[in-house]
Design an enzyme around this catalytic site. Structure first.
Site, mmCIF file in Angstrom:
data_model
loop_
_atom_site.group_PDB
_atom_site.id
_atom_site.type_symbol
_atom_site.label_atom_id
_atom_site.label_comp_id
_atom_site.label_asym_id
_atom_site.label_seq_id
_atom_site.Cartn_x
_atom_site.Cartn_y
_atom_site.Cartn_z
ATOM 1 N N HIS A 254 0.851 -1.187 0.000
ATOM 2 C CA HIS A 254 0.000 0.000 0.000
ATOM 3 C C HIS A 254 0.890 1.241 0.000
ATOM 4 O O HIS A 254 1.617 1.484 0.959
ATOM 5 C CB HIS A 254 -0.924 0.011 1.218
ATOM 6 C CG HIS A 254 -1.803 -1.192 1.279
ATOM 7 N ND1 HIS A 254 -2.862 -1.366 0.411
ATOM 8 C CD2 HIS A 254 -1.765 -2.294 2.047
ATOM 9 C CE1 HIS A 254 -3.434 -2.531 0.658
ATOM 10 N NE2 HIS A 254 -2.787 -3.122 1.652
ATOM 11 N N CYS A 263 8.839 -0.158 15.325
ATOM 12 C CA CYS A 263 9.711 -1.272 14.925
ATOM 13 C C CYS A 263 10.514 -1.014 13.657
ATOM 14 O O CYS A 263 11.742 -0.999 13.709
ATOM 15 C CB CYS A 263 8.873 -2.540 14.769
ATOM 16 S SG CYS A 263 8.178 -3.104 16.322
HETATM 17 N N1 LIG Z 1 5.399 -2.795 19.567
HETATM 18 C C1 LIG Z 1 5.364 -3.743 18.644
HETATM 19 O O1 LIG Z 1 4.472 -3.783 17.785
HETATM 20 C C2 LIG Z 1 6.421 -4.821 18.613
HETATM 21 C C3 LIG Z 1 6.242 -5.951 17.815
HETATM 22 C C4 LIG Z 1 7.221 -6.945 17.816
HETATM 23 C C5 LIG Z 1 8.355 -6.796 18.591
HETATM 24 N N2 LIG Z 1 8.515 -5.670 19.357
HETATM 25 C C6 LIG Z 1 9.703 -5.572 20.212
HETATM 26 O O2 LIG Z 1 9.328 -5.905 21.539
HETATM 27 C C7 LIG Z 1 10.089 -5.133 22.481
HETATM 28 C C8 LIG Z 1 9.167 -4.354 23.388
HETATM 29 O O3 LIG Z 1 8.460 -3.419 22.612
HETATM 30 P P1 LIG Z 1 7.209 -2.625 23.190
HETATM 31 O O4 LIG Z 1 6.638 -1.846 22.057
HETATM 32 O O5 LIG Z 1 6.331 -3.564 23.934
HETATM 33 O O6 LIG Z 1 7.959 -1.637 24.225
HETATM 34 P P2 LIG Z 1 7.298 -0.719 25.353
HETATM 35 O O7 LIG Z 1 8.220 0.434 25.490
HETATM 36 O O8 LIG Z 1 5.856 -0.500 25.064
HETATM 37 O O9 LIG Z 1 7.362 -1.613 26.676
HETATM 38 C C9 LIG Z 1 8.540 -1.967 27.326
HETATM 39 C C10 LIG Z 1 8.247 -1.996 28.828
HETATM 40 O O10 LIG Z 1 9.350 -2.589 29.502
HETATM 41 C C11 LIG Z 1 9.452 -1.977 30.783
HETATM 42 N N3 LIG Z 1 10.771 -2.289 31.338
HETATM 43 C C12 LIG Z 1 11.985 -1.888 30.909
HETATM 44 N N4 LIG Z 1 12.952 -2.421 31.677
HETATM 45 C C13 LIG Z 1 12.351 -3.174 32.627
HETATM 46 C C14 LIG Z 1 12.801 -3.981 33.693
HETATM 47 N N5 LIG Z 1 14.106 -4.146 33.962
HETATM 48 N N6 LIG Z 1 11.886 -4.611 34.460
HETATM 49 C C15 LIG Z 1 10.572 -4.465 34.216
HETATM 50 N N7 LIG Z 1 10.086 -3.734 33.205
HETATM 51 C C16 LIG Z 1 10.954 -3.092 32.422
HETATM 52 C C17 LIG Z 1 9.170 -0.520 30.496
HETATM 53 O O11 LIG Z 1 8.776 0.181 31.659
HETATM 54 C C18 LIG Z 1 8.040 -0.631 29.458
HETATM 55 O O12 LIG Z 1 6.762 -0.588 30.083
HETATM 56 C C19 LIG Z 1 11.022 -4.261 21.634
HETATM 57 O O13 LIG Z 1 12.253 -4.923 21.482
HETATM 58 C C20 LIG Z 1 10.323 -4.191 20.299
HETATM 59 O O14 LIG Z 1 11.205 -3.961 19.229
HETATM 60 C C21 LIG Z 1 7.569 -4.698 19.402
#
Ligand SMILES: NC(=O)c1ccc[n+]([C@@H]2O[C@H](COP(=O)([O-])OP(=O)(O)OC[C@H]3O[C@@H](n4cnc5c(N)ncnc54)[C@H](O)[C@@H]3O)[C@@H](O)[C@H]2O)c1
Length: 438
Positions: A254, A263
């Site tokens: 798209h 990401c």
């Molecule tokens: N958002 C997406 O659509 C998606 C999809 C696939 C993969 N990912 C990957 O997944 C991972 C997380 O992404 P997200 O979007 O969920 O991030 P996010 O920022 O929404 O959430 C991460 C959370 O981890 C917490 N955190 C950090 N360190 C911590 C610790 N030591 N103990 C407890 N909590 C802790 C933070 O407070 C935060 O709430 C990333 O690597 C991202 O690339 C994201």
């Protein structure tokens, strides 16, 4: 299985609640006390369709709880998932692994009995080795296996994606860990979701290769859209014409304002860094990143062209701010460089988004935030659709025409047909299609 999910963000919360829904006992841990307090009150810290009901059901069933206390959650768990953020490191674009490494250290101190530690965060190849090293260094006596299990869910359709994945990738060398992972994902396996076991480094690289490939598809069709505009062809028909070829597939074709989100932008850049570090440069991905970066501000020039070349002193109304519909996530949203560029050119910007306003207010200055599409359009010389939320697909054009200073629609998601918009007396600009006014 007893599961601890470290990090209760977009990925951790959805994965945690879905695992609970499969019947596992899940504790979601986050160091952000406000997030945990909100969840304890039954309030969702993120917007994701269907999430609140699923959380409520599983909390009520006693399978899901939330805490800031990592130690007891890990101590009790058979499997500990790391789902913390891996943002771009400031300055060089490498994935910043501080949160992952810190979590690994905390987990190591709390492990009790054989525990599988699973990296669900998107992490560069070799991170599993480092997580294992940190755990062994912190707790030489602990019995654990470190596994890679990248997540492929999409925000906005996260629960469906998690429960009906195209595949589950598990990078793992330990037989006991393999058993635990099979047990955790058994309900999906029964649904015939392919559970692919491979080695840890391969699993880590699969995630980056997948995101880079999807980003490439988007960027490819965006460039074809630019060419289609120049030569009087229609990119949507081209996308259909090539997408019907099974070797190509119709998804991620798209044309639009360029990819954004939490990401693709950071993962493509992090993959480039891995390529450079290993003397295996990824030229295609380099081009994707460069083309996509340039595209975002180019969209502002498209808006200016729709306004006759100059926007100074004019008001532009922007519909949709999040990087895609059905999420409140503003990370790297194309709306940000677009709005900034319009402001740089002297435009006043009004904006509305169904779920992203709170996040958007933190990212964008000097924007007049409105409460719906129509209040947003008031006095505007152009209405720009940046994110294709459902509610923007059937706008009342007669009403808009009355409200706007000029009937100009710039549709950066191609959700309208040029003929339909023209019938309502609007000048219409879209992406890569015939019938554009510019
Ligand atoms: N958002 C997406 O659509 C998606 C999809 C696939 C993969 N990912 C990957 O997944 C991972 C997380 O992404 P997200 O979007 O969920 O991030 P996010 O920022 O929404 O959430 C991460 C959370 O981890 C917490 N955190 C950090 N360190 C911590 C610790 N030591 N103990 C407890 N909590 C802790 C933070 O407070 C935060 O709430 C990333 O690597 C991202 O690339 C994201």
């Amino acid at each position: 299985m007893r599961v601890a999910m470290i990090g209760t963000g977009y990925v951790g919360l959805v994965s945690g609640v879905c695992f609970a829904d499969f019947g596992h006992e899940v504790t979601c841990v986050d160091k952000d006390g406000a997030k945990i307090a909100a969840l304890d009150r039954g309030e969702m810290p993120i917007y994701e369709p269907g999430l609140d009901d699923l959380v409520e059901t599983n909390v009520r069933a006693g399978r899901l709880n939330f805490t800031t206390a990592l130690k007891p959650a890990v101590k009790a768990a058979d499997a500990v998932f790391i789902a913390v953020g891996t943002p771009s490191r400031r300055g060089d674009g490498h994935a910043d692994l501080t949160f992952v490494h810190d979590a690994a250290r905390e987990i190591a101190r709390a492990i009790d009995g054989f525990t599988v530690v699973i990296t669900k965060s998107t992490v560069p190849v070799g991170t599993g080795d480092e997580v294992e090293r940190i755990i062994r260094e912190t707790r030489p006596d602990c019995d654990c296996a470190v596994v890679s299990n990248p997540e492929f869910l999409r925000e906005g359709a996260a629960i469906r994606d998690f429960k009906h994945p195209d595949r589950i990738v598990v990078g793992c060398a330990d037989a006991r860990a393999r058993e635990v992972m099979s047990e955790i994902y058994r309900p999906l396996y029964l649904n015939r979701a392919p559970l692919m076991f491979t080695d840890r480094r391969t699993a880590e690289l699969i995630k980056y290769a997948a995101n880079a490939f999807l980003a490439t598809k988007i960027t490819f069709i965006n460039e074809i859209a630019d060419l289609a505009e120049k030569v009087g062809a229609d990119v949507q028909e081209i996308a259909r014409g090539i997408g019907l070829d099974n070797r190509i597939g119709g998804k991620f074709l798209h044309a639009g304002p360029g990819f954004g989100g939490s990401c693709f932008p950071k993962d493509t850049v992090a993959l480039l860094k891995t390529g450079q570090d290993n003397e295996a440069p990824l030229r295609v991905v380099e081009a994707v990143v460069a083309v996509n970066d340039a595209r975002k501000r180019a969209m502002a020039r498209k808006v200016a062209a729709a306004l006759g070349g100059a926007v100074r002193g004019k008001t532009v109304a922007v519909l949709g701010l999040t990087f895609k519909p059905n999420t409140d996530d503003m990370r790297e949203a194309p709306s940000i460089p677009l709005i900034t560029a319009l402001q740089d050119m002297g435009a006043a910007v009004r904006a509305y988004d169904p779920a992203g306003m709170e996040q958007a207010k933190k990212e964008l200055g000097k924007v007049t935030f409105c409460h719906d599409a129509y209040s947003c359009a008031e006095g505007a010389s152009a209405l720009v659709i940046v994110t294709e939320w459902e509610q923007f697909r059937a706008l009342d054009f007669a009403r808009l025409k009355d409200l706007m200073a000029k009937p100009v629609l710039v549709d950066l998601r191609n959700i309208y047909s040029p003929e339909e918009v023209a019938r309502h007396g609007f000048a219409y600009t879209s992406v890569g299609r015939r019938g554009n006014n510019v």
